[in-house]
Design an enzyme around this catalytic site. Structure first.
Site, short mmCIF file in Angstrom:
data_model
loop_
_atom_site.label_atom_id
_atom_site.label_comp_id
_atom_site.label_asym_id
_atom_site.label_seq_id
_atom_site.Cartn_x
_atom_site.Cartn_y
_atom_site.Cartn_z
CB CYS A 1 23.80 44.01 1.54
SG CYS A 1 25.52 44.40 1.19
CG ASN A 2 17.94 45.28 1.40
OD1 ASN A 2 17.78 44.75 2.49
ND2 ASN A 2 17.70 46.53 1.16
#
Length: 362
Positions: free
Chosen positions: A129-130
């Site tokens: 998700c980063n």
């Protein structure tokens, strides 16, 4: 920017009904997720009505098809938004963590869309998700070296191709949260003293001299990162020998770990800028889940209004992984409330465990 989803959406109740989930603890996880609907592509049921069993090859095939399809639509929407065409793209940075491809998505999209074969490209995988902010950092550096050229960050995550369907709480936490989605962001670098941009829309600019971002979009001022080595295994998508396939794992302590470090990273981002957290007009935080959003909100001293885009994206899409912050940015831009000089912070969290941030200014 531009966004896209897979073609079918489901409420949390739809999914409980589809998979005949009766365990009250698992039902509670779904129904208290702060998610109203998510876009997913589910397998057709078996002849007896039960969920079909998919092989890892089936899932990888779906990832490839969905990631390319959603990616093409998000990329085209992004180009339309900034008044550009396929032939304007000089660098394409593709992000995904929900499947493995070699060659990467950038090569497939260059072929499918007829992008110039001499287009520079990058593929970022495995950062979860980063990765959208990791990609923006890479593309910013490319744009500084290539002022005036159009670069695109494209995050495309087929989360439904990464599901394991069983009756365990481990998979229920994951299956109650993620959704399919793609998001693209245009970036143009500007040399000092000149104003470059893509006509007709919003695009990020890369700081180089002027006070305004490209075509009225914000400019990128600074990045700050943090990895939490003691929590490396707390968020992961790796091979599950029991299931004989890749699967997500989210430790229940993740919201508290991330929340405890969010303040540290935010302060490092603002260090030596003369800015306080109270000077930030717009916070675009990754829609990682209700507990994650609550933890970040409390630790940064934010209010519900300041994370309204994050919570509304979670409500309408679930966690779409790396592109979530672009979905939130899209909603902010649609409000037309940003003013020249406003500061914003982009914040994402992902496996590592890591937190990525960027400071921008309109």
């Amino acid at each position: 920017m531009g966004t896209a989803s897979s073609s079918t959406s489901f409420s949390q109740q739809d999914l409980l009904d589809t998979f005949a989930i009766s365990d009250p603890k698992i039902r509670s996880v779904f129904l208290n997720s702060a998610i109203r609907r998510r876009f997913l592509e589910l397998p057709l049921p078996a002849p007896d009505g039960s969920p079909s069993v998919e092989t890892q090859a089936d899932l990888l095939g779906r990832h490839k098809r969905l990631a390319v399809d959603m990616g093409m639509r998000a990329l085209q929407a992004c180009l339309d938004d900034v008044g550009a065409t396929i032939s304007d793209i000089r660098h394409l940075c593709c992000v995904t963590s929900t499947g493995f491809l070699t060659p990467g998505l950038s090569a497939l999209l260059i072929r499918e869309l007829g992008i110039d074969r001499y287009c520079s490209r990058t593929d970022i995988v495995g950062m979860g998700c980063n990765a959208g902010l990791n990609a923006l950092n890479v593309v910013s550096s490319w744009s500084v070296a290539n002022p005036g050229e159009l670069a695109v960050v494209l995050c495309t995550e087929a989360c439904s191709a990464a599901y394991v369907l069983d009756s365990t709480m481990r998979t229920a936490v994951v299956n109650s949260l993620f959704g399919d989605g793609a998001a693209a962001l245009a970036v143009v670098g500007r040399p000092a003293g000149n104003s470059f941009g893509v006509a007709g829309g919003d695009s990020f600019g890369v700081a180089g001299g002027d006070s305004s971002g490209a075509a009225g979009g914000p400019r990128i001022l600074k990045f700050a990162s943090c990895i939490i080595p003691e929590a490396v295994d707390a968020m992961r998508y790796d091979w599950d020998s029991v299931q004989n396939r890749f699967s997500f794992f989210l430790d229940p302590q993740i919201p508290y770990v991330v929340g405890a470090h969010a303040e540290i990273v935010a302060d490092r981002l603002l260090a030596n800028t003369g800015l306080l957290r109270s000077d930030i007009a717009h916070w675009l935080v990754h829609a990682g889940g209700k507990k994650v959003i609550d933890a970040v909100t409390v630790n940064l001293g934010l209010n519900r209004h300041e994370v309204r885009h994050t919570t509304s994206v979670l409500r309408d899409y679930g966690n779409v992984s790396s592109g979530s912050f672009i979905f939130s940015y899209e909603r902010l831009q649609q409000e037309r409330v940003t003013a020249p000089g406003d500061y914003g912070v982009l914040m994402t969290m992902g496996p590592g465990s890591t937190i990525e941030t960027a400071l921008i200014q309109w």
